[in-house]
Motif scaffolding. Structure first.
Motif, PDB file in Angstrom:
ATOM      1  N   MET A   1       0.846  -1.192   0.000  1.00 32.71           N
ATOM      2  CA  MET A   1       0.000   0.000   0.000  1.00 32.71           C
ATOM      3  C   MET A   1       0.885   1.248   0.000  1.00 32.71           C
ATOM      4  O   MET A   1       1.840   1.338   0.761  1.00 32.71           O
ATOM      5  CB  MET A   1      -0.892  -0.003   1.250  1.00 32.71           C
ATOM      6  N   LYS A   2       0.553   2.204  -0.858  1.00 25.77           N
ATOM      7  CA  LYS A   2       1.333   3.431  -0.944  1.00 25.77           C
ATOM      8  C   LYS A   2       1.265   4.206   0.364  1.00 25.77           C
ATOM      9  O   LYS A   2       0.214   4.328   0.983  1.00 25.77           O
ATOM     10  CB  LYS A   2       0.800   4.305  -2.083  1.00 25.77           C
ATOM     11  N   GLN A   3       2.405   4.721   0.794  1.00 27.48           N
ATOM     12  CA  GLN A   3       2.453   5.557   1.983  1.00 27.48           C
ATOM     13  C   GLN A   3       2.426   7.032   1.565  1.00 27.48           C
ATOM     14  O   GLN A   3       3.226   7.456   0.741  1.00 27.48           O
ATOM     15  CB  GLN A   3       3.726   5.277   2.793  1.00 27.48           C
ATOM     16  N   TYR A   4       1.506   7.789   2.173  1.00 23.49           N
ATOM     17  CA  TYR A   4       1.417   9.210   1.868  1.00 23.49           C
ATOM     18  C   TYR A   4       2.233  10.025   2.875  1.00 23.49           C
ATOM     19  O   TYR A   4       2.832   9.471   3.802  1.00 23.49           O
ATOM     20  CB  TYR A   4      -0.042   9.654   1.829  1.00 23.49           C
ATOM     21  N   TYR A   5       2.261  11.323   2.693  1.00 23.34           N
ATOM     22  CA  TYR A   5       3.216  12.205   3.362  1.00 23.34           C
ATOM     23  C   TYR A   5       3.319  11.966   4.870  1.00 23.34           C
ATOM     24  O   TYR A   5       4.416  11.752   5.399  1.00 23.34           O
ATOM     25  CB  TYR A   5       2.846  13.671   3.099  1.00 23.34           C
ATOM     26  N   ALA A   6       2.197  12.025   5.568  1.00 20.90           N
ATOM     27  CA  ALA A   6       2.229  11.930   7.029  1.00 20.90           C
ATOM     28  C   ALA A   6       2.807  10.606   7.497  1.00 20.90           C
ATOM     29  O   ALA A   6       3.665  10.554   8.382  1.00 20.90           O
ATOM     30  CB  ALA A   6       0.828  12.119   7.600  1.00 20.90           C
ATOM     31  N   GLU A   7       2.361   9.504   6.876  1.00 19.68           N
ATOM     32  CA  GLU A   7       2.873   8.191   7.257  1.00 19.68           C
ATOM     33  C   GLU A   7       4.320   8.016   6.821  1.00 19.68           C
ATOM     34  O   GLU A   7       5.148   7.478   7.560  1.00 19.68           O
ATOM     35  CB  GLU A   7       1.993   7.091   6.643  1.00 19.68           C
ATOM     36  N   ARG A   8       4.615   8.491   5.617  1.00 17.33           N
ATOM     37  CA  ARG A   8       5.967   8.329   5.058  1.00 17.33           C
ATOM     38  C   ARG A   8       7.015   9.035   5.906  1.00 17.33           C
ATOM     39  O   ARG A   8       8.150   8.581   6.024  1.00 17.33           O
ATOM     40  CB  ARG A   8       5.977   8.875   3.627  1.00 17.33           C
ATOM     41  N   ASN A   9       6.631  10.114   6.542  1.00 18.87           N
ATOM     42  CA  ASN A   9       7.571  10.895   7.340  1.00 18.87           C
ATOM     43  C   ASN A   9       7.410  10.679   8.846  1.00 18.87           C
ATOM     44  O   ASN A   9       7.959  11.431   9.649  1.00 18.87           O
ATOM     45  CB  ASN A   9       7.415  12.390   7.007  1.00 18.87           C
ATOM     46  N   GLY A  10       6.681   9.638   9.198  1.00 14.33           N
ATOM     47  CA  GLY A  10       6.536   9.291  10.606  1.00 14.33           C
ATOM     48  C   GLY A  10       5.805  10.321  11.433  1.00 14.33           C
ATOM     49  O   GLY A  10       6.081  10.493  12.627  1.00 14.33           O
ATOM     50  N   LEU A  11       4.862  11.031  10.816  1.00  9.06           N
ATOM     51  CA  LEU A  11       4.159  12.107  11.509  1.00  9.06           C
ATOM     52  C   LEU A  11       2.837  11.663  12.122  1.00  9.06           C
ATOM     53  O   LEU A  11       2.171  12.444  12.799  1.00  9.06           O
ATOM     54  CB  LEU A  11       3.910  13.263  10.536  1.00  9.06           C
ATOM     55  N   ILE A  12       2.449  10.417  11.866  1.00  9.06           N
ATOM     56  CA  ILE A  12       1.225   9.895  12.470  1.00  9.06           C
ATOM     57  C   ILE A  12       1.573   9.312  13.825  1.00  9.06           C
ATOM     58  O   ILE A  12       2.271   8.304  13.922  1.00  9.06           O
ATOM     59  CB  ILE A  12       0.569   8.831  11.572  1.00  9.06           C
TER      60      ILE A  12
END
Length: 285
Positions: A1-12
């Motif tokens: 599954m593609k990771q979007y900005y927040a998840e990709r940068n560990g912001l969640i």
């Protein structure tokens, strides 16, 4: 599954944890998506083709949920209030829901009239992806294994590596045994008896190679070969896994130690066949 900005940068910072009711609601919406694309039409109605120069149709592939979806689900679950999904889903238990998902996975398909063939691989992969997006948010995380359609508890990173092993160093029949044991053990509804049988399957793999295992591991670690053998087979022979004798140890935390046994045997099998392959390669040079 593609990771979007927040998840990709560990912001969640917080992960969603779905309740059973929320999971069912998300499942119904996911089912609606595939139903609207007619991915279950082949399963429920079969494949029909118009007869030239006639208003009639002929059935070329019968429905796979035969003789009827209501009957199919009732016989698999021994209850009648399963199908239609829209009518009964809100009353599903976890066991019913997971079983329904596995059945849908097995029967999802589309028919390509141009090629005259039933397409199953792509629909299964898409269904698994969407279902896994919601299963991973429920009760610590579950997932449907894309190759066999079994729902399992989401593994930790170490276990993921074991389960993703491709078996390239071992014979096909051994890899099939290993995969079968893993599917049995990590299914969402596996009980202690099922888990014991899975561990036994792995012990049987090592039993067939017992002498080779002892000798090969001794060469690698310079430990008396019977020490390896005693540890490997002492587990299944002494902890009420393979035998039911009076001298068996039964008063232990089975839920915890069975996990260790399963992962230990899996690691030993993978390590053995990798070492064996390296040994055979060395003989060629």
């Amino acid at each position: 599954m593609k990771q979007y900005y927040a998840e990709r940068n560990g912001l969640i910072k917080n992960s969603i944890s779905l309740s059973e009711d929320e999971l069912i609601s998300f499942f119904v919406q996911t089912y609606q998506y595939f139903h609207s694309k007619e991915y279950f039409k082949c399963a429920t109605k079969g494949v029909w083709r118009s007869i030239p120069y006639s208003n009639d149709e002929e059935l070329i592939i019968p429905p796979s949920l035969a003789p009827a979806p209501e009957v199919f689900f009732a016989t698999r679950l021994q209850i009648t209030q399963v199908w239609p999904i829209y009518e009964y889903a809100e009353n599903y238990t976890e066991e019913i829901l997971f079983t329904v998902i596995e059945i849908l996975y097995d029967h999802i398909a589309i028919y390509d009239y141009k090629k005259n063939e039933l397409i199953t691989e792509e629909p299964k992969a898409e269904f698994a992806e969407y279902i896994n997006n919601i299963l991973r948010m429920y009760n610590g995380g579950y997932y449907i294994e894309p190759t066999n359609g079994f729902i399992m508890k989401l593994p930790n990173e170490t276990l993921k590596q074991q389960l993703s092993y491709d078996g390239k160093e071992m014979p096909n029949e051994v890899f099939e045994q290993l995969s079968t044991a893993s599917s049995m053990y990590y299914r969402f509804d596996a009980n202690l008896e099922t888990k014991k049988k899975a561990i036994n399957l792995l012990a049987d793999i090592l039993e067939k190679e017992r002498e080779y295992v002892k000798n090969l591991f001794n060469e690698e670690y310079e430990v008396p070969k019977n020490e390896h053998d005693k540890l490997i087979f002492g587990i299944v022979n002494g902890f009420n896994i393979r035998h039911n004798r009076a001298d068996q140890k039964t008063d232990y935390s089975k839920e915890i130690w069975h996990d260790w046994m399963m992962q230990y045997y899996t690691s030993v099998i993978i390590a053995f066949y990798k070492l064996k392959t390296n040994k055979e390669i060395e003989k060629l040079f």
